[in-house]
Design a protein around this motif. Sequence first.
Motif, mmCIF file in Angstrom:
data_model
loop_
_atom_site.group_PDB
_atom_site.id
_atom_site.type_symbol
_atom_site.label_atom_id
_atom_site.label_comp_id
_atom_site.label_asym_id
_atom_site.label_seq_id
_atom_site.Cartn_x
_atom_site.Cartn_y
_atom_site.Cartn_z
ATOM 1 N N ALA A 103 21.529 5.057 22.581
ATOM 2 C CA ALA A 103 20.588 6.146 22.356
ATOM 3 C C ALA A 103 20.108 6.187 20.906
ATOM 4 N N LYS A 104 20.977 5.806 19.965
ATOM 5 C CA LYS A 104 20.623 5.848 18.544
ATOM 6 C C LYS A 104 19.901 4.572 18.162
ATOM 7 N N LYS A 105 18.686 4.719 17.667
ATOM 8 C CA LYS A 105 17.869 3.537 17.375
ATOM 9 C C LYS A 105 18.449 2.702 16.231
ATOM 10 N N ASP A 106 18.945 3.375 15.186
ATOM 11 C CA ASP A 106 19.434 2.654 14.012
ATOM 12 C C ASP A 106 20.947 2.507 14.026
ATOM 13 N N ALA A 107 21.531 2.309 15.215
ATOM 14 C CA ALA A 107 22.974 2.120 15.308
ATOM 15 C C ALA A 107 23.377 0.847 14.571
ATOM 16 N N LYS A 108 24.457 0.959 13.767
ATOM 17 C CA LYS A 108 24.865 -0.175 12.928
ATOM 18 C C LYS A 108 25.619 -1.232 13.733
ATOM 19 N N GLY A 109 26.525 -0.787 14.608
ATOM 20 C CA GLY A 109 27.349 -1.744 15.338
ATOM 21 C C GLY A 109 26.795 -2.077 16.702
ATOM 22 N N GLY A 110 27.372 -3.096 17.327
ATOM 23 C CA GLY A 110 27.039 -3.455 18.691
ATOM 24 C C GLY A 110 25.782 -4.261 18.874
ATOM 25 N N GLN A 111 25.060 -4.565 17.776
ATOM 26 C CA GLN A 111 23.836 -5.367 17.855
ATOM 27 C C GLN A 111 22.831 -4.754 18.834
ATOM 28 N N GLY A 112 22.788 -3.423 18.883
ATOM 29 C CA GLY A 112 21.826 -2.744 19.737
ATOM 30 C C GLY A 112 22.178 -2.736 21.205
ATOM 31 N N MET A 113 23.395 -3.134 21.570
ATOM 32 C CA MET A 113 23.810 -3.179 22.970
ATOM 33 C C MET A 113 25.077 -2.362 23.159
ATOM 34 N N THR A 114 25.210 -1.762 24.321
ATOM 35 C CA THR A 114 26.454 -1.087 24.682
ATOM 36 C C THR A 114 27.469 -2.138 25.147
ATOM 37 N N GLN A 115 28.693 -1.669 25.402
ATOM 38 C CA GLN A 115 29.720 -2.598 25.886
ATOM 39 C C GLN A 115 29.333 -3.163 27.244
ATOM 40 N N PHE A 116 28.755 -2.317 28.103
ATOM 41 C CA PHE A 116 28.323 -2.799 29.415
ATOM 42 C C PHE A 116 27.162 -3.778 29.271
ATOM 43 N N GLY A 117 26.228 -3.481 28.365
ATOM 44 C CA GLY A 117 25.119 -4.401 28.127
ATOM 45 C C GLY A 117 25.579 -5.721 27.553
ATOM 46 N N ARG A 118 26.574 -5.686 26.654
ATOM 47 C CA ARG A 118 27.113 -6.930 26.098
ATOM 48 C C ARG A 118 27.773 -7.779 27.181
ATOM 49 N N ALA A 119 28.510 -7.137 28.093
ATOM 50 C CA ALA A 119 29.149 -7.883 29.180
ATOM 51 C C ALA A 119 28.106 -8.519 30.093
ATOM 52 N N LEU A 120 27.041 -7.779 30.427
ATOM 53 C CA LEU A 120 25.997 -8.349 31.277
ATOM 54 C C LEU A 120 25.277 -9.494 30.572
ATOM 55 N N CYS A 121 25.105 -9.389 29.257
ATOM 56 C CA CYS A 121 24.462 -10.471 28.505
ATOM 57 C C CYS A 121 25.297 -11.741 28.578
ATOM 58 N N GLU A 122 26.613 -11.626 28.470
ATOM 59 C CA GLU A 122 27.474 -12.796 28.576
ATOM 60 C C GLU A 122 27.476 -13.366 29.983
ATOM 61 N N LEU A 123 27.256 -12.510 30.985
ATOM 62 C CA LEU A 123 27.201 -12.976 32.379
ATOM 63 C C LEU A 123 25.796 -13.403 32.788
ATOM 64 N N ASN A 124 24.837 -13.353 31.844
ATOM 65 C CA ASN A 124 23.447 -13.750 32.105
ATOM 66 C C ASN A 124 22.810 -12.868 33.186
ATOM 67 N N ILE A 125 23.030 -11.547 33.059
ATOM 68 C CA ILE A 125 22.434 -10.561 33.961
ATOM 69 C C ILE A 125 21.624 -9.595 33.107
ATOM 70 N N GLU A 126 20.403 -9.305 33.517
ATOM 71 C CA GLU A 126 19.543 -8.410 32.753
ATOM 72 C C GLU A 126 19.827 -6.971 33.164
ATOM 73 N N ILE A 127 19.667 -6.032 32.209
ATOM 74 C CA ILE A 127 19.794 -4.605 32.489
ATOM 75 C C ILE A 127 18.468 -3.943 32.147
ATOM 76 N N LEU A 128 17.905 -3.189 33.093
ATOM 77 C CA LEU A 128 16.640 -2.477 32.905
ATOM 78 C C LEU A 128 16.907 -0.990 33.075
ATOM 79 N N CYS A 129 16.340 -0.168 32.179
ATOM 80 C CA CYS A 129 16.530 1.283 32.223
ATOM 81 C C CYS A 129 15.247 1.952 32.688
ATOM 82 N N ALA A 130 15.357 2.802 33.690
ATOM 83 C CA ALA A 130 14.195 3.520 34.208
ATOM 84 C C ALA A 130 13.815 4.640 33.247
ATOM 85 N N ASN A 131 12.534 4.931 33.197
ATOM 86 C CA ASN A 131 12.039 5.972 32.299
ATOM 87 C C ASN A 131 12.124 7.359 32.918
#
Length: 457
Positions: free
Chosen positions: A215-243
């Motif tokens: 949610a925080k745009k200028d978050a310092k850690g995590g490279q802009g990804m949550t833990q769940f997003g990081r896991a999906l990135c390693e598994l080569n699965i995309e995550i899309l968020c509905a508006n």
Amino acid sequence: MGLIAMSERDLQRIEVLSKVTAGRMTLVSAAHVLNLSTRQVRRLLNRMSAGGAASIRHKAIGRPSNNRICDGVRDYAMAIVRERYVDFGPTLAAEKLAERDGLTVSRETLRQWMAEAGLWLSRKQRRTFHQPRLRREAYGELVHIDGSEHRWFEDRGDPCSLLVFIDDATGRLMQLRFVRSESAFSYFEALELYLKAHGAPIAFYSDKHSVFRVAKKDAKGGQGMTQFGRALCELNIEILCANSSQAKGRVERMNRTLQDRLVKELRLAGIDTMEAGNAFLPDFMADYNARFAIVPARSDDLHRPLNLAPDRLREVLCKREQRYVGAQLTFSFERQRIMLEETEVTRGLVGRYVETYAYADGRLDLRWKGHSLPYRTFDKDQRVTHAAITENKRLSDVLAYIKERQEQQSKPVVKTNSDKNGYKPRGRKPGRRTDYMNDPAVIARREKALSRLDAAE
């Protein structure tokens, strides 16, 4: 004479009064039908006989109301609204007109004026329409994920959340899982079961929950990804968020369906715990999919096989963070103080970052370039941080945890001033009083005092 517009009530009165005039109805019956007094019916008969049926109409029809607000006040109010309160709603604008400008106008009158001036649109006029989105063509191309907090076991058990995975192309229930609340670990657990059963889809479609999106745009850690997003990135699965909720309407409608069908199925089966519910869900999904799943436009299955060892999958589906090692070989982690044991490897880690692997079962593993590091934990504090930011979807779980911790703590014993001073009651309460005159200790003190007095004399 032109046409005269009359209301339904006036037409009914003319019909009943004509029957009275013709002798087909009595005056009392007409008063009963028209819900009027006999005196008022007699007045209407006299008026109709003198002026005809048109005289039955109300005399104020077509004339301005006696209680109307003059045009000058209306123009003044609308001029103020246009100048200062153009983006205000009628209720707030009416309040500010009375408070700041001394002009009292009811909110409904002001609403009508603002609507006629084009400054206010009703809820129906403001409604937006979302065009339906066509389903994806292939199975496994897009999977909706969402959590639904509900009293799934009604009054038989505590409320919990149900994690729902549904395929967009077929409407199939891919995975259901009862959890205490929506969190990264609960989604990791459900994702592991999904991957083992079906493989890796092309993309997941979710809402803007903090598990899926930073949610925080200028978050310092995590490279802009949550833990769940990081896991999906390693598994080569995309995550899309509905508006919006409407954009992921398929899973929202599925939640409503499950809150009806699944709740009643659990009631009939007598299930009242999450463990029994999770054991019941596979059969429920199989029966639901056999009845309601549709055939996709293409017969392709876009799920990819998961070529990972079980240990490697567990390392992906965990919380991984980096921590800075201080001069004392210590660092903080989730309100705990972690101290690395001194070895040849850890001596050179001062001023460097180590990687933490936190698993759902509570285990914590520390690694440096793939090597596990020995450590010990101290200063463990299990309290919830004061003024901690808690999301709505996790509020129930956090409150349950706080209540459990508070019940485990012993209540402090508060001493009164009498207890601190060593005061002892002297038997003045209801019941048999203590006889201090025959108390041996009191007698001994009295005799000792008398002996000292005799010696002094």
